[in-house]
Design an enzyme around this catalytic site. Structure first.
Site, PDB file in Angstrom:
ATOM      1  N   GLU A  16      44.412 -61.074 -58.251  1.00 52.34           N
ATOM      2  CA  GLU A  16      44.079 -60.671 -56.880  1.00 52.34           C
ATOM      3  C   GLU A  16      44.653 -61.655 -55.868  1.00 52.34           C
ATOM      4  OE1 GLU A  16      42.867 -58.449 -55.012  1.00 52.34           O
ATOM      5  OE2 GLU A  16      41.588 -57.098 -56.163  1.00 52.34           O
ATOM      6  N   ARG A 102      29.206 -61.241 -55.079  1.00 54.83           N
ATOM      7  CA  ARG A 102      30.256 -62.222 -54.797  1.00 54.83           C
ATOM      8  C   ARG A 102      31.106 -61.695 -53.655  1.00 54.83           C
ATOM      9  NH1 ARG A 102      35.117 -60.143 -56.407  1.00 54.83           N
ATOM     10  NH2 ARG A 102      35.265 -58.922 -58.320  1.00 54.83           N
ATOM     11  N   ASN A 104      34.808 -60.593 -52.185  1.00 54.46           N
ATOM     12  CA  ASN A 104      35.870 -59.810 -52.808  1.00 54.46           C
ATOM     13  C   ASN A 104      37.184 -59.957 -52.034  1.00 54.46           C
ATOM     14  OD1 ASN A 104      36.722 -58.098 -54.928  1.00 54.46           O
ATOM     15  ND2 ASN A 104      36.722 -56.362 -53.523  1.00 54.46           N
ATOM     16  N   ASP A 122      27.998 -55.228 -60.353  1.00 59.69           N
ATOM     17  CA  ASP A 122      27.662 -54.101 -61.211  1.00 59.69           C
ATOM     18  C   ASP A 122      28.311 -52.847 -60.636  1.00 59.69           C
ATOM     19  OD1 ASP A 122      26.604 -52.111 -62.782  1.00 59.69           O
ATOM     20  OD2 ASP A 122      24.513 -52.476 -62.240  1.00 59.69           O
ATOM     21  N   ASN A 153      37.311 -53.706 -49.653  1.00 52.35           N
ATOM     22  CA  ASN A 153      38.713 -53.953 -49.961  1.00 52.35           C
ATOM     23  C   ASN A 153      39.588 -53.648 -48.741  1.00 52.35           C
ATOM     24  OD1 ASN A 153      40.065 -54.923 -52.381  1.00 52.35           O
ATOM     25  ND2 ASN A 153      38.741 -53.500 -53.501  1.00 52.35           N
ATOM     26  N   ASP A 205      42.801 -50.076 -53.104  1.00 50.69           N
ATOM     27  CA  ASP A 205      42.486 -51.485 -53.367  1.00 50.69           C
ATOM     28  C   ASP A 205      43.121 -52.358 -52.282  1.00 50.69           C
ATOM     29  OD1 ASP A 205      41.669 -53.856 -54.760  1.00 50.69           O
ATOM     30  OD2 ASP A 205      41.766 -52.752 -56.637  1.00 50.69           O
TER      31      ASP A 205
END
Length: 299
Positions: A16, A102, A104, A122, A153, A205
């Site tokens: 990433e 978290r 991203n 999750d 994203n 993404d």
């Protein structure tokens, strides 16, 4: 024909946040589960890696060579040390709504403010608890300025900086939005649909914007890069040798190379037909991009 070159071995569980640092002629990126920051000098092939104390999901350089990064618990300053460790200093640790979250996707706007979003790890649970935050030199952390995201994203800004893009790549969303962006105040407004990815292959993404103001998104699960005009019309697609491209960024001497990270599946059966999954690629689409602003410094 578009040139696609594999730059690294296919070893990244979740590659990433590619970042081109022009002053070094080097590409940086992360592998989130491995807690690693990687660097490659494409001309020489020289590589180096650093291990952080938490998972690193997104990052941007500051002028002094340190990184501003979104980790598990907040926004941190990372110092890349000679011994292969990334020393982390907390800058802001917001109270997140649930355990197991978290940061991203993230990057700087054109004025050098660092933006990053949160998600719950999750994925099947589809918890819409993610938020979008802004961290600026002098004023610290603000947010969440957007709420209700599942898998945040797709952050990117138009060449003039007056439009901000944001996506939710979760299968239950698959949406890209665009905002009007106040470049002086660093605030988005007038949120509206930009692309409904349910009408296109894959999930939206990580993304980048080129000199024409077109928005490139990694179509995760579809193995494509998609380019949308500022009006949200699909005008180009590039097939990739992997199913899960994760984020793209322009770089190279003329910013005419798109660097693309990817995700390597855990199951061997999922590698059939895509042995290069988990590699970093260089793609030359015949279009120039824009340098990313450093933290605290206007582009």
């Amino acid at each position: 024909m578009v040139s696609i070159e594999r730059l690294t071995p296919p070893v990244h569980s979740v590659g990433e946040s590619p970042v081109w640092r022009a002053s070094e002629s080097a590409l940086y990126w992360v592998d989130i589960p491995a807690r690693k920051v990687h660097r490659l000098h494409p001309e020489s092939g020289a590589t180096k890696s650093w291990v952080a104390p938490q998972m690193v999901a997104c990052m941007a350089f500051a002028p002094d060579g340190k990184l501003v990064a979104g980790l598990e618990t907040g926004i941190f300053s990372l110092t890349l040390r000679d011994d292969g460790t990334a020393e982390a200093k907390a800058l802001a640790e917001p109270e997140l709504p649930l355990p197991g979250m978290r940061f991203n996707d993230g990057r700087c706007d054109r004025q050098g403010r660092f933006w990053a979003g949160t998600m719950h790890m999750d994925m099947p649970g589809a918890y819409a608890v993610g938020g979008l935050y802004r961290y600026a030199a002098g004023s610290g952390l603000t947010g969440p300025l957007q709420r209700g995201l599942i898998t945040q994203n797709g952050l990117a800004w138009s060449p003039s900086g007056d439009r901000m893009y944001l996506s939710d790549s979760h299968p239950k969303s698959r949406t890209v939005w665009v905002f009007d962006y106040d470049v002086r105040e660093g605030t988005p407004s007038n949120k509206r649909l930009f692309v409904d990815m349910n009408q296109h292959p894959g999930r939206p993404d990580g993304a980048a914007v080129d000199v024409d103001g077109c928005y490139w998104t990694c179509a995760n699960d579809a193995g494509q890069l998609l380019r949308f005009t500022p009006e949200g019309k699909l005008d180009r697609s590039i097939a990739l040798p992997v199913k899960k491209p994760s984020m793209c960024a322009f770089g190279g001497k003329r910013f005419d190379t798109l660097y693309v990270t990817s995700i390597r599946p855990q199951s061997e059966s999922d590698l059939v037909g895509q042995p290069d999954a988990g590699a970093v690629f260089a793609i030359r689409p015949g279009i120039q991009g824009l340098p990313e602003a450093e933290f605290g410094r206007m582009q």
